[in-house]
Write a protein that holds these residues in place. Structure first.
Motif, PDB file in Angstrom:
ATOM      1  N   PHE A 244      15.583  60.943   7.692  1.00  0.00           N
ATOM      2  CA  PHE A 244      14.813  61.221   6.478  1.00  0.00           C
ATOM      3  C   PHE A 244      15.314  62.451   5.714  1.00  0.00           C
ATOM      4  O   PHE A 244      14.957  62.642   4.558  1.00  0.00           O
ATOM      5  CB  PHE A 244      13.342  61.477   6.829  1.00  0.00           C
ATOM      6  CG  PHE A 244      12.527  60.229   7.059  1.00  0.00           C
ATOM      7  CD1 PHE A 244      13.124  58.996   7.240  1.00  0.00           C
ATOM      8  CD2 PHE A 244      11.141  60.300   7.107  1.00  0.00           C
ATOM      9  CE1 PHE A 244      12.369  57.853   7.470  1.00  0.00           C
ATOM     10  CE2 PHE A 244      10.368  59.167   7.338  1.00  0.00           C
ATOM     11  CZ  PHE A 244      10.981  57.947   7.517  1.00  0.00           C
ATOM     12  N   CYS A 245      16.132  63.278   6.336  1.00  0.00           N
ATOM     13  CA  CYS A 245      16.393  64.613   5.791  1.00  0.00           C
ATOM     14  C   CYS A 245      17.723  64.706   5.046  1.00  0.00           C
ATOM     15  O   CYS A 245      18.681  63.985   5.324  1.00  0.00           O
ATOM     16  CB  CYS A 245      16.334  65.647   6.908  1.00  0.00           C
ATOM     17  SG  CYS A 245      14.700  65.776   7.674  1.00  0.00           S
ATOM     18  N   SER A 246      17.744  65.628   4.082  1.00  0.00           N
ATOM     19  CA  SER A 246      18.931  65.899   3.279  1.00  0.00           C
ATOM     20  C   SER A 246      18.924  67.374   2.896  1.00  0.00           C
ATOM     21  O   SER A 246      17.863  67.996   2.790  1.00  0.00           O
ATOM     22  CB  SER A 246      18.936  65.036   2.016  1.00  0.00           C
ATOM     23  OG  SER A 246      19.959  65.442   1.118  1.00  0.00           O
ATOM     24  N   SER A 247      20.108  67.932   2.698  1.00  0.00           N
ATOM     25  CA  SER A 247      20.209  69.335   2.273  1.00  0.00           C
ATOM     26  C   SER A 247      20.163  69.474   0.754  1.00  0.00           C
ATOM     27  O   SER A 247      20.039  70.583   0.234  1.00  0.00           O
ATOM     28  CB  SER A 247      21.510  69.947   2.801  1.00  0.00           C
ATOM     29  OG  SER A 247      22.635  69.235   2.297  1.00  0.00           O
ATOM     30  N   ARG A 248      20.235  68.349   0.027  1.00  0.00           N
ATOM     31  CA  ARG A 248      20.232  68.413  -1.439  1.00  0.00           C
ATOM     32  C   ARG A 248      18.813  68.570  -1.971  1.00  0.00           C
ATOM     33  O   ARG A 248      17.903  67.843  -1.566  1.00  0.00           O
ATOM     34  CB  ARG A 248      20.845  67.143  -2.032  1.00  0.00           C
ATOM     35  CG  ARG A 248      22.349  67.014  -1.828  1.00  0.00           C
ATOM     36  CD  ARG A 248      22.874  65.825  -2.633  1.00  0.00           C
ATOM     37  NE  ARG A 248      22.750  66.052  -4.064  1.00  0.00           N
ATOM     38  CZ  ARG A 248      22.965  65.113  -4.986  1.00  0.00           C
ATOM     39  NH1 ARG A 248      23.280  63.868  -4.611  1.00  0.00           N
ATOM     40  NH2 ARG A 248      22.861  65.383  -6.271  1.00  0.00           N
ATOM     41  N   PRO A 249      18.588  69.492  -2.886  1.00  0.00           N
ATOM     42  CA  PRO A 249      17.272  69.621  -3.514  1.00  0.00           C
ATOM     43  C   PRO A 249      16.898  68.340  -4.244  1.00  0.00           C
ATOM     44  O   PRO A 249      17.752  67.642  -4.788  1.00  0.00           O
ATOM     45  CB  PRO A 249      17.449  70.794  -4.488  1.00  0.00           C
ATOM     46  CG  PRO A 249      18.608  71.567  -3.952  1.00  0.00           C
ATOM     47  CD  PRO A 249      19.527  70.542  -3.354  1.00  0.00           C
ATOM     48  N   ALA A 250      15.612  68.033  -4.256  1.00  0.00           N
ATOM     49  CA  ALA A 250      15.134  66.811  -4.896  1.00  0.00           C
ATOM     50  C   ALA A 250      13.830  67.068  -5.626  1.00  0.00           C
ATOM     51  O   ALA A 250      13.067  67.968  -5.284  1.00  0.00           O
ATOM     52  CB  ALA A 250      14.932  65.711  -3.850  1.00  0.00           C
ATOM     53  N   GLY A 251      13.591  66.246  -6.643  1.00  0.00           N
ATOM     54  CA  GLY A 251      12.308  66.261  -7.322  1.00  0.00           C
ATOM     55  C   GLY A 251      11.356  65.325  -6.593  1.00  0.00           C
ATOM     56  O   GLY A 251      11.706  64.178  -6.309  1.00  0.00           O
ATOM     57  N   TYR A 252      10.173  65.815  -6.253  1.00  0.00           N
ATOM     58  CA  TYR A 252       9.209  65.031  -5.488  1.00  0.00           C
ATOM     59  C   TYR A 252       8.127  64.470  -6.412  1.00  0.00           C
ATOM     60  O   TYR A 252       7.430  65.219  -7.099  1.00  0.00           O
ATOM     61  CB  TYR A 252       8.550  65.882  -4.416  1.00  0.00           C
ATOM     62  CG  TYR A 252       9.414  66.112  -3.201  1.00  0.00           C
ATOM     63  CD1 TYR A 252       9.241  65.350  -2.040  1.00  0.00           C
ATOM     64  CD2 TYR A 252      10.411  67.087  -3.196  1.00  0.00           C
ATOM     65  CE1 TYR A 252      10.026  65.566  -0.912  1.00  0.00           C
ATOM     66  CE2 TYR A 252      11.203  67.302  -2.071  1.00  0.00           C
ATOM     67  CZ  TYR A 252      10.999  66.539  -0.936  1.00  0.00           C
ATOM     68  OH  TYR A 252      11.779  66.750   0.169  1.00  0.00           O
ATOM     69  N   LEU A 253       8.006  63.158  -6.409  1.00  0.00           N
ATOM     70  CA  LEU A 253       6.946  62.481  -7.141  1.00  0.00           C
ATOM     71  C   LEU A 253       5.960  61.955  -6.098  1.00  0.00           C
ATOM     72  O   LEU A 253       6.272  61.045  -5.322  1.00  0.00           O
ATOM     73  CB  LEU A 253       7.535  61.329  -7.970  1.00  0.00           C
ATOM     74  CG  LEU A 253       6.760  60.887  -9.210  1.00  0.00           C
ATOM     75  CD1 LEU A 253       6.430  62.074 -10.102  1.00  0.00           C
ATOM     76  CD2 LEU A 253       7.557  59.851  -9.985  1.00  0.00           C
ATOM     77  N   MET A 254       4.773  62.561  -6.060  1.00  0.00           N
ATOM     78  CA  MET A 254       3.827  62.333  -4.983  1.00  0.00           C
ATOM     79  C   MET A 254       2.765  61.310  -5.391  1.00  0.00           C
ATOM     80  O   MET A 254       1.855  61.612  -6.164  1.00  0.00           O
ATOM     81  CB  MET A 254       3.163  63.648  -4.586  1.00  0.00           C
ATOM     82  CG  MET A 254       4.152  64.791  -4.339  1.00  0.00           C
ATOM     83  SD  MET A 254       5.313  64.441  -2.997  1.00  0.00           S
ATOM     84  CE  MET A 254       4.194  64.473  -1.610  1.00  0.00           C
ATOM     85  N   PHE A 255       2.917  60.096  -4.899  1.00  0.00           N
ATOM     86  CA  PHE A 255       1.948  59.035  -5.164  1.00  0.00           C
ATOM     87  C   PHE A 255       0.843  59.114  -4.109  1.00  0.00           C
ATOM     88  O   PHE A 255       0.607  58.169  -3.358  1.00  0.00           O
ATOM     89  CB  PHE A 255       2.650  57.682  -5.141  1.00  0.00           C
ATOM     90  CG  PHE A 255       3.659  57.514  -6.245  1.00  0.00           C
ATOM     91  CD1 PHE A 255       3.304  56.918  -7.451  1.00  0.00           C
ATOM     92  CD2 PHE A 255       4.969  57.965  -6.084  1.00  0.00           C
ATOM     93  CE1 PHE A 255       4.229  56.765  -8.472  1.00  0.00           C
ATOM     94  CE2 PHE A 255       5.902  57.812  -7.098  1.00  0.00           C
ATOM     95  CZ  PHE A 255       5.531  57.219  -8.302  1.00  0.00           C
ATOM     96  N   SER A 256       0.190  60.232  -4.073  1.00  0.00           N
ATOM     97  CA  SER A 256      -0.801  60.527  -3.041  1.00  0.00           C
ATOM     98  C   SER A 256      -1.831  61.474  -3.614  1.00  0.00           C
ATOM     99  O   SER A 256      -1.660  62.021  -4.711  1.00  0.00           O
ATOM    100  CB  SER A 256      -0.115  61.148  -1.819  1.00  0.00           C
ATOM    101  OG  SER A 256      -1.008  61.301  -0.752  1.00  0.00           O
ATOM    102  N   TYR A 257      -2.931  61.666  -2.870  1.00  0.00           N
ATOM    103  CA  TYR A 257      -4.004  62.538  -3.322  1.00  0.00           C
ATOM    104  C   TYR A 257      -3.519  63.979  -3.412  1.00  0.00           C
ATOM    105  O   TYR A 257      -2.996  64.532  -2.445  1.00  0.00           O
ATOM    106  CB  TYR A 257      -5.187  62.468  -2.353  1.00  0.00           C
ATOM    107  CG  TYR A 257      -5.732  61.069  -2.150  1.00  0.00           C
ATOM    108  CD1 TYR A 257      -6.411  60.411  -3.171  1.00  0.00           C
ATOM    109  CD2 TYR A 257      -5.564  60.415  -0.934  1.00  0.00           C
ATOM    110  CE1 TYR A 257      -6.910  59.131  -2.982  1.00  0.00           C
ATOM    111  CE2 TYR A 257      -6.063  59.127  -0.732  1.00  0.00           C
ATOM    112  CZ  TYR A 257      -6.731  58.495  -1.763  1.00  0.00           C
ATOM    113  OH  TYR A 257      -7.220  57.228  -1.569  1.00  0.00           O
ATOM    114  N   ALA A 258      -3.709  64.585  -4.589  1.00  0.00           N
ATOM    115  CA  ALA A 258      -3.307  65.975  -4.785  1.00  0.00           C
ATOM    116  C   ALA A 258      -3.968  66.860  -3.748  1.00  0.00           C
ATOM    117  O   ALA A 258      -5.173  66.760  -3.501  1.00  0.00           O
ATOM    118  CB  ALA A 258      -3.676  66.441  -6.191  1.00  0.00           C
ATOM    119  N   ARG A 259      -3.172  67.710  -3.111  1.00  0.00           N
ATOM    120  CA  ARG A 259      -3.675  68.513  -1.984  1.00  0.00           C
ATOM    121  C   ARG A 259      -4.864  69.374  -2.390  1.00  0.00           C
ATOM    122  O   ARG A 259      -5.829  69.499  -1.629  1.00  0.00           O
ATOM    123  CB  ARG A 259      -2.533  69.402  -1.454  1.00  0.00           C
ATOM    124  CG  ARG A 259      -2.857  70.093  -0.134  1.00  0.00           C
ATOM    125  CD  ARG A 259      -2.806  69.123   1.027  1.00  0.00           C
ATOM    126  NE  ARG A 259      -2.772  69.830   2.312  1.00  0.00           N
ATOM    127  CZ  ARG A 259      -3.802  69.960   3.132  1.00  0.00           C
ATOM    128  NH1 ARG A 259      -4.956  69.442   2.817  1.00  0.00           N
ATOM    129  NH2 ARG A 259      -3.684  70.599   4.282  1.00  0.00           N
TER     130      ARG A 259
END
Length: 380
Positions: free
Chosen positions: A128-143
């Motif tokens: 699942f992991c990568s060293s490259r920065p990524a933009g996260y689009l969270m299709f989940s309940y805002a924390r």
């Protein structure tokens, strides 16, 4: 604060997959330590031990671990089962999306640290992991809105799989205090992030699919970076709630936005147990060395062999704050061994979630939000 050296040592096992004599020994010692502690402070655990005619002395080898009497997962929706002083509880997570009877999962500080170590190793070793920065689009309940909902905390842990260049949470509470989702906002964010680098889509598949539909409706086309990734959870469904396979879902993402099929993954788990079961590119949810699973007959409770469907029993000793070392899920599963992907050990080959009519889980509540969104849009 009481110390649990065997439980701590188990959480430092180096490799997430591929059991060894040493990892089996550490697991067994951790189970013994946790179970004896729960026996000392939980009458219900002692009652189960008597009912199953079980004794801690029966834990002689790794093959005995699954004999540990399980607590039925729904029981934890009605009993808090705290095993540590209240002052030691630093986090409480719940199992439900918006309403219904919920489990309260309790964590002390060492427990949080253990599950974070364990999850990090699992995510890394499953790819699942990568060293490259990524933009996260969270299709989940805002924390900040979800507060104690377990899926949101889990998604936060998954955000450690790659450095965060940007993040947007898409399921937020409206002015009436109900969670809502805006497909147009999701499309704008996806297009913007995809122009800057890899994107990571985390959360409920049905909302991701709705975003693809909205992208098509607007006549917009994008090709995401090849290091983009999806970690979904909550059941594979399209925007209308129609079940899909992981392969079908991956094909849609590859066709519509160019996201590589092998980077579309899934995560199965439950707040009552805590261990994440991550899928490989073939869609199989692999059992890490940090847990043991068994399939049991729904009526007789007999252990079933690989390939036969039954209730899922899960064993993991990392959390001492509650007696959830061994639990019995209402989910019906098949377990197999030696996946063609090359990850060693057992994997969950199929999952049929149980208890949908009686208890409203996160995915069901999320689908209700999406149904409302569709109804509002069609009524314009």
């Amino acid at each position: 604060m009481r110390e649990f050296p065997a439980v701590d040592a188990y959480s430092y096992i180096d490799k997430a997959f591929g059991r060894t004599e040493e990892s089996d020994r550490l697991f067994l010692e951790a189970v013994k330590e946790n179970y004896l502690f729960q026996l000392s402070c939980q009458p219900y655990v002692r009652a189960l031990m008597d009912r199953y005619d079980f004794s801690p002395e029966d834990l002689k080898g790794p093959e005995d671990i699954l004999k540990l009497p399980p607590i039925f997962v729904d029981t934890m929706k009605y009993h808090r089962f705290i095993s540590v002083p209240e002052k030691n509880v630093i986090m409480t997570l719940t199992s439900s999306g918006t309403s219904g009877q919920v489990t309260q999962a309790l964590f002390d500080r060492p427990g949080v640290e253990r599950i974070q170590r364990i999850s990090s190793k699992i995510f890394n070793d499953v790819g699942f992991c990568s060293s490259r920065p990524a933009g996260y689009l969270m299709f989940s309940y805002a924390r900040e809105d979800a507060q104690s909902v377990g899926t949101s905390w889990s998604d936060e842990q998954e955000m450690k799989c790659a450095p965060v260049s940007d993040e947007i949470w898409l399921l937020r509470k409206d002015e009436d205090g109900r969670f809502d989702f805006d497909p147009e906002e999701a499309v704008d964010a996806l297009v913007d992030m995809s122009e800057k680098g890899p994107v990571r889509l985390l959360g409920f598949p049905s909302f991701i699919f709705q975003t693809l539909e909205e992208l098509d409706r607007q006549g917009r086309s994008i090709q995401v970076d090849g290091d983009s990734f999806v970690i979904a959870g909550g059941g594979w469904k399209n925007h209308a709630g129609v079940p899909m396979t992981q392969s079908e879902f991956a094909s849609e993402l590859e066709r519509r936005i160019g996201l590589p099929k092998e980077n579309v993954r899934d995560l199965y788990g439950m707040v009552e147990h805590g261990i994440p079961y991550c899928s490989c590119p073939m869609g199989h949810h692999h059992v890490p060395v940090f847990s043991r699973v068994a399939v049991r007959h729904p009526v007789t409770m007999e252990f079933l062999p690989h390939g036969e469907e039954g209730l899922l029993q899960l064993v993991s000793p990392w959390n001492v704050a509650q007696p959830n070392c061994s639990i019995l899920s209402s989910d019906l599963v098949r377990v197999e061994k030696d996946c063609p992907c090359g990850i060693p050990g057992e994997y969950i080959a199929s999952i049929r979630r149980g208890g949908k009519k009686k208890h409203k889980g996160c995915a069901i509540a999320a689908q209700e939000i999406l149904d409302k969104v569709r109804a509002d849009r069609e009524g314009r």
